[in-house]
Write a protein that holds these residues in place. Structure first.
Motif, PDB file in Angstrom:
ATOM      1  N   GLY A  47      -7.141   0.585   3.018  1.00 35.05           N
ATOM      2  CA  GLY A  47      -6.696   0.976   1.677  1.00 35.05           C
ATOM      3  C   GLY A  47      -7.822   1.768   1.005  1.00 35.05           C
ATOM      4  O   GLY A  47      -8.693   2.304   1.689  1.00 35.05           O
ATOM      5  N   TYR A  80      -7.094   4.364   6.845  1.00 38.46           N
ATOM      6  CA  TYR A  80      -6.618   4.030   5.494  1.00 38.46           C
ATOM      7  C   TYR A  80      -5.612   2.880   5.537  1.00 38.46           C
ATOM      8  O   TYR A  80      -5.626   1.993   4.667  1.00 38.46           O
ATOM      9  N   GLU A  81      -4.790   2.855   6.579  1.00 36.84           N
ATOM     10  CA  GLU A  81      -3.799   1.778   6.679  1.00 36.84           C
ATOM     11  C   GLU A  81      -4.466   0.423   6.898  1.00 36.84           C
ATOM     12  O   GLU A  81      -3.903  -0.616   6.590  1.00 36.84           O
ATOM     13  N   LYS A  82      -5.705   0.427   7.398  1.00 41.94           N
ATOM     14  CA  LYS A  82      -6.483  -0.825   7.541  1.00 41.94           C
ATOM     15  C   LYS A  82      -7.238  -1.165   6.257  1.00 41.94           C
ATOM     16  O   LYS A  82      -7.300  -2.318   5.843  1.00 41.94           O
ATOM     17  N   MET A 119       0.837  -1.203   0.000  1.00 43.08           N
ATOM     18  CA  MET A 119       0.000   0.000   0.000  1.00 43.08           C
ATOM     19  C   MET A 119       0.879   1.263   0.000  1.00 43.08           C
ATOM     20  O   MET A 119       1.796   1.365   0.810  1.00 43.08           O
ATOM     21  N   LYS A 120       0.560   2.182  -0.910  1.00 42.15           N
ATOM     22  CA  LYS A 120       1.373   3.410  -0.978  1.00 42.15           C
ATOM     23  C   LYS A 120       1.001   4.370   0.161  1.00 42.15           C
ATOM     24  O   LYS A 120      -0.184   4.554   0.460  1.00 42.15           O
ATOM     25  N   LYS A 121       2.019   4.996   0.743  1.00 42.24           N
ATOM     26  CA  LYS A 121       1.816   5.952   1.825  1.00 42.24           C
ATOM     27  C   LYS A 121       1.176   7.244   1.275  1.00 42.24           C
ATOM     28  O   LYS A 121       1.412   7.592   0.111  1.00 42.24           O
ATOM     29  N   VAL A 143      -5.690   8.542   8.267  1.00 42.71           N
ATOM     30  CA  VAL A 143      -4.544   7.764   7.765  1.00 42.71           C
ATOM     31  C   VAL A 143      -4.508   6.412   8.490  1.00 42.71           C
ATOM     32  O   VAL A 143      -4.262   5.371   7.867  1.00 42.71           O
ATOM     33  N   ALA A 144      -4.829   6.417   9.800  1.00 37.42           N
ATOM     34  CA  ALA A 144      -4.872   5.154  10.559  1.00 37.42           C
ATOM     35  C   ALA A 144      -5.925   4.217   9.959  1.00 37.42           C
ATOM     36  O   ALA A 144      -5.682   3.014   9.789  1.00 37.42           O
TER      37      ALA A 144
END
Ligand code: G1P
Length: 295
Positions: free
Chosen positions: A154, A150-152, A1-3, A147-148
């Motif tokens: 995508g 999104y990290e779950k 996954m892109k940051k 962002v937290a």
């Protein structure tokens, strides 16, 4: 996954609700306590790990670019006068060379069009959008929470808040699906629906993490609500092929595009500041008892 590294700030709006103040000053440069509104929004982005700021500006917005640049004469004068605290403050807020970009939206065709103007600066990676009218007060910033999430999940993530069910026609509104992480899945979106047509009272509140495929969609997006190219309509199309989740923000949001919201933001951020809080409370109590409305 892109940051998520880049954030887009659409700052081309005319600010007609703040005339005459905004005749010569962009509304994003109006001051909340001692910082321009845009600084609060940039702070929120940086807290979330954003390291490249992209401003979509317009005519008469040059002072925003100046604000994010170094003011050599000012720094020299502060240094000569031994004003180290002030120098440090400016230094702390200074974007590093090459990390702030500016492009212009040449015509006021809507939020979707403003975002599309940033396509080359964003490139082929997920990015954040922060609407600069909205400033938010919370222990952990809204975008950092997104962002937290999104990290779950995508995909795409947008911030929402519960609005008055009678005021759905002021916002983009989402449909609520199952819970995921610190948010929920989105089942649908509609821009400014009448209360009877709204799928919920969760309103889109001005923070987005989107995938770059949105740009191709916006390139051919027809005008929608308000005869403008709407970001919400573009996201609806993107949702046909990609997931969308919502982060329900529970902190305080101030709509600095309205006079009441702007004044409320000034009071709230003054009360947040230990250095001026007590004095401000005292002054407000006195004023509320003594100032009568003009005839
Ligand atoms: C924009 C968006 C809308 C969102 C709102 C939040 O509308 O199009 O979906 O709910 O910002 O402030 P605008 O306020 O620009 O009309």
């Amino acid at each position: 996954m892109k940051k998520v590294r880049k954030a887009v700030f659409p700052v081309a709006g005319l600010g007609t609700r703040f005339l005459p103040a905004t005749k010569a000053i962009p509304k994003e440069m109006l001051t909340v306590v001692d910082r321009p509104v845009i600084q609060y929004v940039v702070d929120e982005a940086q807290e979330a790990g954003i390291d490249h700021l992209i401003f979509v500006t317009g005519r008469n917005k040059g002072v925003i670019e100046d604000y994010f640049d170094i003011q050599v004469e000012l720094s020299n004068t502060l240094a000569e006068r031994g004003k180290t605290a002030e120098l440090q403050l400016l230094d702390d807020l200074q974007p590093k060379p090459g990390t702030a970009s500016f492009t212009r939206q040449q015509a006021p065709l809507g939020l979707g069009h403003a975002i599309w103007c940033a396509r080359d600066l964003v490139g082929n990676e997920p990015f954040a959008i922060l609407l600069p009218d909205m400033i938010m007060q919370a222990e952990k910033g809204c975008l950092a929470e997104m962002v937290a999430l999104y990290e779950k999940t995508g995909g795409n993530v947008i911030s929402v808040e519960e609005c008055d069910p009678q005021e759905t026609n002021k916002y983009g509104i989402v449909g609520k699906g199952g819970d995921v992480g610190n948010g929920f899945r989105i089942t649908g979106m509609v821009e400014k629906p009448k209360p009877e047509d709204a799928p919920s009272n969760y309103s889109i509140s001005g923070r987005y993490i989107l995938q770059p495929e949105i740009f191709d969609i916006l390139a051919t997006q027809e005008k929608g609500a308000g005869n403008e190219i709407q970001l919400t309509d573009g996201m609806l199309k993107l949702a046909e092929s990609q997931d969308f989740a919502a982060y329900p923000f529970t902190g305080r949001t101030f709509d600095c595009g309205s006079k009441e919201g702007f004044i409320e933001a000034n009071v709230a951020f003054a009360l947040y500041r230990p250095d001026i809080r007590d004095k401000v409370i005292g002054n407000m109590e006195r004023l509320m008892q003594t100032v009568k409305p003009a005839e």
